[in-house]
Write a protein that holds these residues in place. Structure first.
Motif, PDB file in Angstrom:
ATOM      1  N   VAL A  42      24.451  46.002  38.384  1.00 15.37           N
ATOM      2  CA  VAL A  42      25.301  47.103  37.923  1.00 15.37           C
ATOM      3  C   VAL A  42      26.567  47.170  38.762  1.00 15.37           C
ATOM      4  N   ARG A  43      27.718  47.172  38.070  1.00 17.98           N
ATOM      5  CA  ARG A  43      29.016  47.372  38.720  1.00 17.98           C
ATOM      6  C   ARG A  43      29.764  48.468  37.974  1.00 17.98           C
ATOM      7  N   ILE A  44      30.204  49.473  38.706  1.00 17.25           N
ATOM      8  CA  ILE A  44      30.902  50.587  38.090  1.00 17.25           C
ATOM      9  C   ILE A  44      32.383  50.544  38.466  1.00 17.25           C
ATOM     10  N   ALA A 139      29.944  39.321  47.633  1.00 17.99           N
ATOM     11  CA  ALA A 139      30.262  40.060  48.856  1.00 17.99           C
ATOM     12  C   ALA A 139      29.908  41.541  48.745  1.00 17.99           C
ATOM     13  N   ASP A 140      29.898  42.075  47.511  1.00 18.97           N
ATOM     14  CA  ASP A 140      29.564  43.496  47.325  1.00 18.97           C
ATOM     15  C   ASP A 140      28.061  43.730  47.213  1.00 18.97           C
ATOM     16  N   GLY A 141      27.257  42.670  47.424  1.00 18.39           N
ATOM     17  CA  GLY A 141      25.807  42.805  47.344  1.00 18.39           C
ATOM     18  C   GLY A 141      25.260  42.750  45.936  1.00 18.39           C
ATOM     19  N   LYS A 142      26.126  42.450  44.957  1.00 18.54           N
ATOM     20  CA  LYS A 142      25.717  42.414  43.550  1.00 18.54           C
ATOM     21  C   LYS A 142      25.678  40.976  43.039  1.00 18.54           C
ATOM     22  N   TYR A 143      25.171  40.838  41.801  1.00 13.73           N
ATOM     23  CA  TYR A 143      25.062  39.533  41.156  1.00 13.73           C
ATOM     24  C   TYR A 143      25.800  39.549  39.822  1.00 13.73           C
ATOM     25  N   ASP A 144      26.332  38.376  39.448  1.00 13.56           N
ATOM     26  CA  ASP A 144      27.002  38.244  38.153  1.00 13.56           C
ATOM     27  C   ASP A 144      25.962  38.125  37.038  1.00 13.56           C
ATOM     28  N   TRP A 145      26.346  38.583  35.846  1.00 15.12           N
ATOM     29  CA  TRP A 145      25.476  38.542  34.663  1.00 15.12           C
ATOM     30  C   TRP A 145      25.583  37.161  34.011  1.00 15.12           C
ATOM     31  N   VAL A 146      24.993  36.167  34.661  1.00 15.41           N
ATOM     32  CA  VAL A 146      25.117  34.789  34.199  1.00 15.41           C
ATOM     33  C   VAL A 146      24.037  33.938  34.861  1.00 15.41           C
ATOM     34  N   ASP A 147      23.588  32.920  34.146  1.00 16.94           N
ATOM     35  CA  ASP A 147      22.731  31.875  34.712  1.00 16.94           C
ATOM     36  C   ASP A 147      23.562  30.598  34.765  1.00 16.94           C
ATOM     37  N   THR A 148      23.717  30.014  35.941  1.00 17.81           N
ATOM     38  CA  THR A 148      24.568  28.831  36.070  1.00 17.81           C
ATOM     39  C   THR A 148      23.796  27.648  36.620  1.00 17.81           C
ATOM     40  N   LEU A 149      24.305  26.469  36.307  1.00 15.79           N
ATOM     41  CA  LEU A 149      23.849  25.227  36.927  1.00 15.79           C
ATOM     42  C   LEU A 149      25.079  24.566  37.518  1.00 15.79           C
ATOM     43  N   ASN A 150      25.173  24.549  38.845  1.00 11.63           N
ATOM     44  CA  ASN A 150      26.297  23.946  39.559  1.00 11.63           C
ATOM     45  C   ASN A 150      25.917  22.556  40.041  1.00 11.63           C
ATOM     46  N   ILE A 151      26.801  21.589  39.760  1.00 11.77           N
ATOM     47  CA  ILE A 151      26.502  20.195  40.082  1.00 11.77           C
ATOM     48  C   ILE A 151      27.709  19.533  40.726  1.00 11.77           C
ATOM     49  N   ILE A 152      27.536  18.964  41.920  1.00 10.91           N
ATOM     50  CA  ILE A 152      28.558  18.081  42.481  1.00 10.91           C
ATOM     51  C   ILE A 152      28.412  16.723  41.801  1.00 10.91           C
ATOM     52  N   HIS A 225      24.904  46.916  27.703  1.00  6.10           N
ATOM     53  CA  HIS A 225      25.923  47.778  28.317  1.00  6.10           C
ATOM     54  C   HIS A 225      26.926  46.898  29.057  1.00  6.10           C
ATOM     55  N   PRO A 226      27.755  46.151  28.318  1.00  3.79           N
ATOM     56  CA  PRO A 226      28.642  45.169  28.956  1.00  3.79           C
ATOM     57  C   PRO A 226      29.642  45.784  29.930  1.00  3.79           C
ATOM     58  N   GLU A 227      29.943  47.080  29.751  1.00  2.00           N
ATOM     59  CA  GLU A 227      30.885  47.732  30.666  1.00  2.00           C
ATOM     60  C   GLU A 227      30.289  47.958  32.053  1.00  2.00           C
ATOM     61  N   SER A 228      28.959  47.767  32.177  1.00  2.00           N
ATOM     62  CA  SER A 228      28.267  48.019  33.451  1.00  2.00           C
ATOM     63  C   SER A 228      28.027  46.756  34.275  1.00  2.00           C
ATOM     64  N   VAL A 229      28.363  45.587  33.713  1.00  2.00           N
ATOM     65  CA  VAL A 229      28.117  44.327  34.416  1.00  2.00           C
ATOM     66  C   VAL A 229      29.383  43.475  34.402  1.00  2.00           C
ATOM     67  N   MET A 230      29.329  42.374  35.105  1.00  2.00           N
ATOM     68  CA  MET A 230      30.430  41.422  35.112  1.00  2.00           C
ATOM     69  C   MET A 230      29.861  40.014  35.018  1.00  2.00           C
ATOM     70  N   GLY A 231      30.349  39.236  34.052  1.00  7.30           N
ATOM     71  CA  GLY A 231      29.891  37.856  33.949  1.00  7.30           C
ATOM     72  C   GLY A 231      30.360  37.019  35.118  1.00  7.30           C
ATOM     73  N   LEU A 232      31.575  37.283  35.560  1.00  5.51           N
ATOM     74  CA  LEU A 232      32.163  36.586  36.698  1.00  5.51           C
ATOM     75  C   LEU A 232      33.180  37.522  37.327  1.00  5.51           C
TER      76      LEU A 232
END
Length: 367
Positions: A42-44, A139-152, A225-232
Motif C-alpha cells: 500500500v502506497r498513499i 527504500a520506503d519499506g514497500k514493494y512494487d505491485w509486480v512479479d519480475t524475472l531479472n536476468i544478466i 484498487h490501483p490508486e493504492s499501489v505502484m507497479g514501479l
C-alpha cells in the motif's frame, strides 16, 4: 506463507511476510474479487497524472529514416537529438525486429508466467543479489505491485548459472534470438545518438563494447484498487539506454514533464526507448534521462520485457572527453563502472537522486 491454494491475513504480518516466495500474480488469482491490498504494497498520497489534453507526447522516431543516407536521415537525426534533449524518451518504429519474433517472445513470456509458482521460485532472487524471480524491498519499506524475472545476459561469464541457462528451452532460445536483435538495434541507435552529439565513434563504441546487458520480464497483475499501489516507483534508469517491449497492449507507463505526470500511450508496433542516467552523464547534460513510473490496471495484467544496456565494467562513467573543454566543463563526476553500480545499490534511490549524487557541486569546481 499460507497453503499453495490460498493466502491468509497472517501471510502479510511483519513477521510472516516473505517477499522471496510471494507472488502478486498468485494473490490476485486466488483472492476474492475486491480483496484488501496487503500493507507491504500500500502506497498513499501518490501524485495523479495530469488530465491536460494540450501537453504533447514525445515524437516518434523512425529507424528506417535514420538508415537513409540523404536529407531524410538528417531530419530524423535532428528529431532524435532534440527528443533526447527535451524528453529523454521516445517510441521507435520500423525498427527491423520481425513481428514473428516479437509474437514468439510474447507467447513464451506469457507461458512462463503461467507456470506453477513452485516452478518460478526455482529462479528466485538470492539474499544478496537482484538477479532472479521475485522482488526487493524499496527504500520506503514497500514493494512494487509486480512479479519480475531479472536476468544478466552479458557478459556471458556474469550470467547466473541458476537463471538464464535454466530457463525453459523455448523461452531461452527465443530470448537468445531477441537479445541478438536488440544488441544490433541498440548499437545502431547509440551510434546515431553519438553522431548527433558529435562524439567520436571510437569513444562511443568503446563505451559499451561487450557492456553489461540485462533483461527484465515484468508481470503487473490487475489490482482492485490501483490508486493504492505502484507497479514501479518513480525513477530514472541508471543505465546507458533502456529498450522496452510492451507485450500485451496494456498501458501503464507514466512520464514526468515539467513537474507533472502524464500517461504514455504505447504504439503496439513500437519499442519504447529511454535515455538512461549514464547517457545523461556521458552527454554532459545535453541529453536527459526521463523520470517515469508504472501504474496498475484495475482489470487487466500488463506484461513487458525490458532490455538494459550499460558500459562494460572496465569503463569509466563520466562526461565524454569529446564534449569537455574550457567553455564546457564537466557537470558530473567520473567513477569506474563497477563503483557506479555499487554506489547505486547503497544509496536509497527514488526519482533521480542518484543522478543528483553524481552531479558536481559548485564547491567541487572551486567556485
Amino acid at each position: 506463507m499460507g497453503s499453495s491454494s490460498s493466502y491468509t491475513e497472517d501471510d502479510f504480518s511483519t513477521s510472516a511476510f516473505d517477499p522471496s516466495t510471494f507472488s502478486v500474480q498468485e494473490l490476485v488469482k486466488l483472492a476474492a474479487p475486491d480483496f484488501s491490498i496487503p500493507q507491504p504494497f500500500v502506497r498513499i498520497n501518490q501524485q495523479p497524472p495530469s488530465l491536460s489534453v494540450t501537453t504533447p507526447l514525445p515524437p516518434t522516431i523512425d529507424m528506417s529514416r535514420l538508415l537513409l543516407e540523404d536529407d531524410h536521415q538528417n531530419l530524423e537525426l535532428h528529431k532524435l537529438h532534440s527528443t533526447c534533449q527535451d524528453w529523454g524518451i521516445f517510441q521507435l518504429v520500423n525498427h527491423g525486429v520481425s513481428s514473428s519474433l516479437l509474437e514468439k517472445l510474447k507467447q513464451e513470456v506469457e507461458e512462463f508466467y503461467r507456470l506453477p509458482l513452485e516452478e518460478k521460485l526455482k529462479y528466485k532472487i538470492g539474499e544478496r543479489g537482484w538477479e532472479g524471480y521475485g522482488r526487493k524491498m524499496r527504500a520506503d519499506g514497500k514493494y512494487d505491485w509486480v512479479d519480475t524475472l531479472n536476468i544478466i545476459t552479458n557478459p556471458l561469464h556474469r550470467r547466473s548459472p541458476h537463471v538464464f541457462p535454466q530457463l525453459p528451452p523455448p523461452l531461452r532460445s527465443t530470448m537468445e534470438c531477441y537479445l541478438s536483435e536488440l544488441q544490433k538495434l541498440a548499437t545502431k541507435l547509440i551510434g546515431f545518438m553519438g553522431k548527433a552529439l558529435k562524439i567520436k565513434e571510437k569513444e562511443m563504441m568503446e563505451l559499451f563494447d561487450d557492456g553489461l546487458q540485462a533483461v527484465k520480464m515484468a508481470y503487473y497483475p490487475p489490482c482492485p484498487h490501483p490508486e493504492s499501489v505502484m507497479g514501479l516507483i518513480p525513477h530514472s534508469d541508471m543505465t546507458l539506454l533502456t529498450i522496452v517491449r510492451q507485450l500485451n497492449g496494456v498501458d501503464g507507463l507514466e512520464i514526468k514533464k515539467n513537474g507533472l505526470w502524464f500517461p504514455f500511450n504505447v504504439n503496439p508496433d513500437a519499442f519504447v526507448v529511454n535515455v538512461g542516467d549514464i547517457f545523461q552523464i556521458f552527454s554532459n547534460g545535453v541529453y536527459h534521462s526521463v523520470e517515469h513510473k508504472v501504474t496498475c490496471n484495475k482489470e487487466r495484467e500488463r506484461i513487458t520485457v525490458t532490455f538494459n544496456l550499460s558500459p562494460n565494467f572496465e569503463a569509466e562513467v563520466g562526461p565524454s572527453l569529446s564534449l569537455i573543454n574550457a567553455e564546457n566543463p564537466p557537470l558530473f563526476r567520473r567513477v569506474g563502472m563497477e563503483d557506479y553500480f555499487k554506489q547505486f545499490f547503497t544509496i536509497k534511490i527514488y526519482g533521480k537522486k542518484y543522478l543528483d549524487y553524481m552531479r558536481i557541486q559548485p564547491s567541487e569546481n572551486g567556485d
